[in-house]
Enzyme design. Structure first.
Site, PDB file in Angstrom:
ATOM      1  N   ILE A 165       0.887  -1.170   0.000  1.00  0.00           N
ATOM      2  CA  ILE A 165       0.000   0.000   0.000  1.00  0.00           C
ATOM      3  C   ILE A 165       0.918   1.211   0.000  1.00  0.00           C
ATOM      4  CG2 ILE A 165      -0.239  -0.173   2.527  1.00  0.00           C
ATOM      5  CD1 ILE A 165      -2.941   1.214   2.288  1.00  0.00           C
ATOM      6  N   SER A 166       0.740   2.103  -0.970  1.00  0.00           N
ATOM      7  CA  SER A 166       1.635   3.246  -1.122  1.00  0.00           C
ATOM      8  C   SER A 166       1.564   4.173   0.080  1.00  0.00           C
ATOM      9  CB  SER A 166       1.277   4.041  -2.386  1.00  0.00           C
ATOM     10  OG  SER A 166       1.473   3.266  -3.539  1.00  0.00           O
ATOM     11  N   GLN A 167       2.658   4.911   0.302  1.00  0.00           N
ATOM     12  CA  GLN A 167       2.631   5.869   1.396  1.00  0.00           C
ATOM     13  C   GLN A 167       1.633   6.970   1.070  1.00  0.00           C
ATOM     14  OE1 GLN A 167       6.930   6.734   0.461  1.00  0.00           O
ATOM     15  NE2 GLN A 167       6.399   8.634   1.518  1.00  0.00           N
TER      16      GLN A 167
END
Length: 215
Positions: A61-63
């Protein structure tokens, strides 16, 4: 399930602004999507930090700041039909759904698509459709799209996706020939071609062809 407290949410939004996410609509959308719903297991307690985190199938999950910057670069309007390539946890699609008329999100891993569908139903997002598909080919049956967001890195902006953009449409995609050196690119379709703009360095998993196996 409760969301973040006011102090945590304030710090979360401050981190977004400090990294360059300044669009009020994007900030409001991200404030309205509880990232904690999309992070499972031992990493759940870190859901409100500005960090990428592992999810199933070897994905991430991207920052949040990268989600915000990519969403901001996409210039989503309430009338847009958006394609997201790389559903992952579903978090980015949930943010887009608060900004767009309709969101289609595709992923090569059926397990991730099933989990995202369940989450979208739980939080009441009715304008998102999650589909198991080879994202490198886009979604021809729903094309053309006003906006396309790619959350995996390609060596070049993928031709099939560019062809599915409406004239005047925008695609945001990480581009790079290695997993260490990538640049986030905004592609705008013009009447007679495409305009390219570099946004910032990023690091994403590679965009792969075909379908993946659950795990």
């Amino acid at each position: 399930m409760t969301g973040p407290g006011p102090d945590v949410l304030m710090q979360f939004l401050y981190a977004l602004r400090s990294k360059g996410v300044t669009d009020k609509a994007v900030l409001t959308a991200m404030e309205g999507v509880d990232r904690g719903r999309f992070v499972r297991g031992i990493f759940a307690e870190r859901a409100y930090e500005d960090l990428p985190l592992p999810i199933a199938c070897g994905q991430t999950i991207s920052q949040p700041s990268v989600v915000g910057l990519m969403t901001q670069a996409l210039e989503v309007t309430p009338r847009d039909k958006v394609l997201e390539v790389g559903t992952g946890s579903g978090y980015q699609a949930a943010v887009l759904a608060r900004l767009a008329r309709r969101v289609y999100t595709v992923d090569r891993f059926p397990q991730l698509v099933r989990a995202a569908r369940d989450l979208f139903a739980e939080i009441g997002l009715s304008n998102v459709t999650a589909i198991t598909a080879d994202g490198s080919r886009g979604l021809p049956e729903q094309a053309p799209f006003d906006k396309i967001l790619v959350t995996a890195a390609a060596e070049d902006p993928p031709g099939p996706l560019m062809a599915q953009l409406k004239p005047g449409g925008v695609m945001v995609v990480p581009v790079g020939q290695s997993d260490a050196v990538q640049t986030l690119i905004r592609v705008r379709r013009l009447a007679d071609g495409y305009d390219y703009q570099e946004i910032r360095p990023v690091r994403f998993v590679p965009l792969l062809e075909g379908l993946g196996k659950d795990g």
